[in-house]
Design an enzyme around this catalytic site. Sequence first.
Site, PDB file in Angstrom:
ATOM      1  N   GLU A   1      96.487  18.795 -18.681  1.00 46.81           N
ATOM      2  CA  GLU A   1      95.913  17.017 -17.958  1.00 46.81           C
ATOM      3  C   GLU A   1      95.073  16.932 -19.206  1.00 46.81           C
ATOM      4  O   GLU A   1      94.659  16.195 -20.243  1.00 46.81           O
ATOM      5  CB  GLU A   1      95.900  17.027 -16.843  1.00 46.81           C
ATOM      6  CG  GLU A   1      95.462  15.847 -16.667  1.00 46.81           C
ATOM      7  CD  GLU A   1      95.357  15.363 -15.299  1.00 46.81           C
ATOM      8  OE1 GLU A   1      95.213  16.853 -14.254  1.00 46.81           O
ATOM      9  OE2 GLU A   1      95.091  14.837 -14.254  1.00 46.81           O
TER      10      GLU A   1
ATOM     11  N   ASP B   1     102.056  10.832  -9.264  1.00 46.33           N
ATOM     12  CA  ASP B   1     100.279  11.838  -9.159  1.00 46.33           C
ATOM     13  C   ASP B   1      99.550  11.387  -7.647  1.00 46.33           C
ATOM     14  O   ASP B   1      99.914  12.262  -6.970  1.00 46.33           O
ATOM     15  CB  ASP B   1      99.860  11.771 -10.370  1.00 46.33           C
ATOM     16  CG  ASP B   1      98.659  12.873 -10.688  1.00 46.33           C
ATOM     17  OD1 ASP B   1      98.774  13.809  -9.698  1.00 46.33           O
ATOM     18  OD2 ASP B   1      98.208  12.869 -11.874  1.00 46.33           O
ATOM     19  N   ASP B   2      98.961  10.687  -8.070  1.00 41.88           N
ATOM     20  CA  ASP B   2      97.881  10.047  -7.290  1.00 41.88           C
ATOM     21  C   ASP B   2      98.165   8.412  -6.949  1.00 41.88           C
ATOM     22  O   ASP B   2      97.936   7.397  -7.695  1.00 41.88           O
ATOM     23  CB  ASP B   2      96.405   9.933  -7.653  1.00 41.88           C
ATOM     24  CG  ASP B   2      96.191  11.514  -7.160  1.00 41.88           C
ATOM     25  OD1 ASP B   2      96.557  12.489  -6.202  1.00 41.88           O
ATOM     26  OD2 ASP B   2      96.374  12.048  -8.327  1.00 41.88           O
TER      27      ASP B   2
ATOM     28  N   HIS C   1     100.623  14.178  -4.928  1.00 37.89           N
ATOM     29  CA  HIS C   1      99.953  14.801  -4.269  1.00 37.89           C
ATOM     30  C   HIS C   1      99.591  14.032  -3.101  1.00 37.89           C
ATOM     31  O   HIS C   1      99.151  12.364  -3.007  1.00 37.89           O
ATOM     32  CB  HIS C   1      98.289  14.791  -4.746  1.00 37.89           C
ATOM     33  CG  HIS C   1      98.261  15.251  -5.620  1.00 37.89           C
ATOM     34  ND1 HIS C   1      96.899  16.739  -6.190  1.00 37.89           N
ATOM     35  CD2 HIS C   1      98.129  15.456  -7.293  1.00 37.89           C
ATOM     36  CE1 HIS C   1      97.755  16.903  -7.228  1.00 37.89           C
ATOM     37  NE2 HIS C   1      98.399  16.466  -7.605  1.00 37.89           N
TER      38      HIS C   1
ATOM     39  N   HIS D   1      98.640  22.553 -12.575  1.00 35.66           N
ATOM     40  CA  HIS D   1      98.149  21.696 -13.525  1.00 35.66           C
ATOM     41  C   HIS D   1      97.542  21.960 -15.078  1.00 35.66           C
ATOM     42  O   HIS D   1      96.658  23.276 -14.647  1.00 35.66           O
ATOM     43  CB  HIS D   1      97.232  21.273 -12.497  1.00 35.66           C
ATOM     44  CG  HIS D   1      98.020  19.925 -11.530  1.00 35.66           C
ATOM     45  ND1 HIS D   1      98.221  20.175 -10.737  1.00 35.66           N
ATOM     46  CD2 HIS D   1      97.672  18.548 -11.249  1.00 35.66           C
ATOM     47  CE1 HIS D   1      98.528  19.444  -9.989  1.00 35.66           C
ATOM     48  NE2 HIS D   1      97.689  18.361 -10.535  1.00 35.66           N
TER      49      HIS D   1
ATOM     50  N   HIS E   1     105.733  15.641  -8.470  1.00 35.47           N
ATOM     51  CA  HIS E   1     104.011  15.858  -8.434  1.00 35.47           C
ATOM     52  C   HIS E   1     103.348  14.859  -7.743  1.00 35.47           C
ATOM     53  O   HIS E   1     103.462  13.516  -8.541  1.00 35.47           O
ATOM     54  CB  HIS E   1     103.443  16.069 -10.186  1.00 35.47           C
ATOM     55  CG  HIS E   1     102.504  16.055 -10.603  1.00 35.47           C
ATOM     56  ND1 HIS E   1     102.017  16.482 -11.634  1.00 35.47           N
ATOM     57  CD2 HIS E   1     101.312  15.618  -9.856  1.00 35.47           C
ATOM     58  CE1 HIS E   1     101.043  16.259 -11.965  1.00 35.47           C
ATOM     59  NE2 HIS E   1     100.166  16.309 -10.352  1.00 35.47           N
TER      60      HIS E   1
HETATM   61  N1  ADE Z   1      94.312  15.864  -7.703  1.00 35.54           N
HETATM   62  C1  ADE Z   1      94.592  14.883  -7.035  1.00 35.54           C
HETATM   63  N2  ADE Z   1      95.277  14.658  -8.092  1.00 35.54           N
HETATM   64  C2  ADE Z   1      95.062  15.238 -10.210  1.00 35.54           C
HETATM   65  C3  ADE Z   1      95.287  15.705 -11.320  1.00 35.54           C
HETATM   66  N3  ADE Z   1      95.867  14.501 -11.461  1.00 35.54           N
HETATM   67  N4  ADE Z   1      94.971  16.740 -11.907  1.00 35.54           N
HETATM   68  C4  ADE Z   1      94.099  17.255 -11.114  1.00 35.54           C
HETATM   69  N5  ADE Z   1      93.623  17.675  -9.327  1.00 35.54           N
HETATM   70  C5  ADE Z   1      94.330  16.485  -8.976  1.00 35.54           C
HETATM   71 ZN    ZN Z   2      98.390  16.006 -10.227  1.00 35.34          ZN
END
Ligand code: ADE
Ligand code: ZN
Length: 341
Positions: A207, A285-286, A26, A204, A24
């Site tokens: 969340e 994630d990011d 991005h 997703h 996971h």
């Molecule tokens: N796009 C990038 N990160 C995300 C996340 N955690 N949840 C939803 N969309 C995303």
């Molecule tokens: Zn994500």
Amino acid sequence: MADGFASPAERAAFIAALPKAELHLHIEGSLEPELMFALARRNGVAIPFASVEEVRAAYAFSNLQDFLDIYYQGMGVLQTEQDFHDLTAAYLDRARADNVRHAEIFFDPQGHTARGVAFGTVIAGITRALDDARERHGITSKLILCFLRHLSEEEAEATLDEALPWLDRIAGVGLDSSEVGHPPSKFARVFARARSLGLKLVAHAGEEGPPEYVREALDVLKVDRIDHGNRSLEDPALVARLASEGVCLTVCPLSNVRLCVVGAIADHPLRAMLDAGLHATVNSDDPSYFGGYVNANYQAVADALDLSRAELVELACNGFTGSFLDAEEQAPHLAAIDALA
Ligand code: ADE
Ligand code: ZN
């Protein structure tokens, strides 16, 4: 300390040495402020920040949408094939430093095509870096095209049309962006088409959205994995189903704290997930926006929840068994984890 570790330093060394799969991530969320400035300069794009420190100071979010607004703005510096290559190469170098052996990477083509950057430019740059990393570092990877759920299903269909010439480089499709108000069922037809094309499916769900969205992702979209899934824990019958069906959850601890999905890392439900028999994995994630790559995510939950050696081994194994590698490809990684355990 939990079983088998004499000190926090010993646990940190164990985390660093574990072979890991990241499921996971991005790619646009790995854009570090330094690279953002370099690309802004290279492409003559204006950004509303005077310094790297100012960028980092802007990364204070109260919810998912706060983050997404800045995330979509940040990706505006990505213009050329070389930019997408450099972004992906930088992530893979960091991943290698964290002993990531396999990465399944999301990209958001609609965040680029909406700005006039061609789909082919995006994917050519990303795949060139993936191929290089396999050669240089031995890291294997798969690419997952995400549809932006705040846009229409028709726009997702058009994006899937653009992907058709690249299907040999795309392992699956996913669903990301603003969750609440955009349930998985909104994308039933495009996911059915992706499935008929032989693509893997992820979304997703849970969340910020309710457990019902996780059920829809499973029942309507027929996903192979759930990204996040935290709010499943509110629904015991859903938890029992996820456990009995062995559904992989791609959990992102530091993201959950930074987006206020959990109050603090000490309140993170990862141990509760494992105790309930869920196939949780640890991911970043990011990472540029949320304060750490995959090892930092392992470390944060290990420290806060005093995770044992057995739990860390389980998490690392789940990364490979939950991946889209076939059993033969997973086997050497699982054996390497076993050798450390
Ligand atoms: N796009 C990038 N990160 C995300 C996340 N955690 N949840 C939803 N969309 C995303
Ligand atoms: Zn994500």
